[in-house]
Design a protein around this motif. Structure first.
Motif, short mmCIF file in Angstrom:
data_model
loop_
_atom_site.label_atom_id
_atom_site.label_comp_id
_atom_site.label_asym_id
_atom_site.label_seq_id
_atom_site.Cartn_x
_atom_site.Cartn_y
_atom_site.Cartn_z
N ILE B 30 0.84 -1.21 0.00
CA ILE B 30 0.00 0.00 0.00
C ILE B 30 0.87 1.26 0.00
O ILE B 30 0.64 2.20 -0.76
CB ILE B 30 -0.94 0.00 1.23
N ARG B 33 2.61 1.90 -3.30
CA ARG B 33 1.69 2.42 -4.31
C ARG B 33 1.43 3.92 -4.10
O ARG B 33 1.46 4.70 -5.03
CB ARG B 33 0.37 1.64 -4.26
N GLY B 34 1.23 4.30 -2.85
CA GLY B 34 1.00 5.72 -2.56
C GLY B 34 2.25 6.56 -2.80
O GLY B 34 2.19 7.64 -3.38
N LEU B 35 3.39 6.05 -2.37
CA LEU B 35 4.63 6.81 -2.48
C LEU B 35 5.08 6.97 -3.93
O LEU B 35 5.73 7.95 -4.28
CB LEU B 35 5.75 6.16 -1.67
N SER B 37 3.31 7.68 -6.31
CA SER B 37 2.66 8.90 -6.75
C SER B 37 3.33 10.13 -6.15
O SER B 37 3.56 11.14 -6.82
CB SER B 37 1.18 8.81 -6.36
N THR B 38 3.66 10.04 -4.87
CA THR B 38 4.31 11.16 -4.18
C THR B 38 5.67 11.51 -4.80
O THR B 38 6.02 12.67 -4.94
CB THR B 38 4.56 10.78 -2.70
#
Ligand SMILES: [Zn+2]
Lengths: 81, 199
Positions: B30, B33-35, B37-38
């Protein structure tokens, strides 16, 4: 070297946006997850959350991290709800 | 207050053996996946999600007992991961920038265009006031911090390079901004006037 026109504009923008801010970056960080969820859900902000908003409007570091957090949450929320 | 989704992350991450390993693996997926984008399109893409997720996981597991349930667990974990990633991106981006080269000989202003003509425009008046306020009402430290900020150096990096901390530098800059604003107000310029003319 003299400040560029753009730097002067940035400085003036910072001055004009200055309001009282009782939070530190740490205070803001402690509640930013809650703030992000409320914002993403379009919920009305409580008084405490408005303080977070005020800090974000004035703190470039926290505001940059907040934008990145929103992107990351949107990314993971696509699949995991 | 609305109820926050109840999940068993904390329980599983506090467990031992396979349960914990499985939870860590899921959380890692998770966070990556978020990072991803960051990390994309920020600070020259020098940091990849995989580079920082391990550090982030260590911090999250370390702080597990401080999770209060004010948000979903994954949101809370992501705030820590994003901050870890942003700090690393900023650090690497400004690694080779020295304070001396950044600040040079101090914050300078071009003389206002019509300063000598005796017929200064409103814009020139405001620029002259701004210069005067910066030179007379700020401390050296405040001037340096504001100057670094105008060169794009985040407060967090300035704090690290000057042996201070982010909260203190934020306050330093905020006080400087308030002083400048107050100086303008005392001279009869409202915030919206200076933005309209100079920003
Ligand atoms: Zn902040």
């Amino acid at each position: 070297m003299s400040l560029s026109k753009q730097q002067i504009q940035t400085l003036v923008g910072l001055i004009a946006a200055t309001e009282s801010d009782d939070l530190s970056c740490e205070d803001c960080f402690g509640r930013i997850g809650e703030f992000a969820e409320k914002s993403l859900e379009g919920r009305e902000l409580s008084e405490g959350m408005q303080l977070i908003q005020r800090h974000l409007e004035q703190c470039p570091c926290c505001s940059e991290e907040y934008k990145a957090l929103i992107e990351a949450l949107q990314e993971i929320n696509v699949e995991q709800v | 207050m609305a109820t926050v989704e109840k999940d068993d992350w904390v329980e599983r991450l506090s467990a031992s053996g396979e349960v914990r390993d499985q939870a860590v693996t899921e959380l890692r997926v998770i966070l990556v996946r978020g990072l991803a984008s960051t990390c994309r399109n920020r600070y020259d893409n020098r940091v990849q999600a995989d580079d920082v997720v391990q550090d982030a996981l260590i911090k999250i597991l370390d702080k597990l007992h401080t999770f209060e349930g004010r948000s979903k667990f994954t949101t809370w974990a992501m705030t820590i991961a994003v901050r870890t990633a942003m700090s690393e991106m900023r650090r690497r981006h400004f690694k080779d920038v020295s304070m001396e080269s950044l600040l040079g000989d101090g914050m300078r202003f071009e003389p206002a265009a019509n300063e000598a003509s005796g017929d200064p425009s409103e814009r020139d008046d405001m620029l002259t006031k701004l210069r005067e306020l910066v030179e007379t009402s700020l401390t050296d430290k405040q001037r340096d911090a504001v100057h670094a900020l105008l060169h794009g150096m985040p407060v967090e990096v300035f704090a690290e390079k000057t042996g201070s901390n982010r909260n203190a530098v934020y306050k330093l800059v905020h006080d400087a901004r308030a002083k400048l604003r107050q100086g303008f107000e005392q001279a009869g310029y409202k915030a919206k006037d200076i933005s309209a003319v100079l920003a």
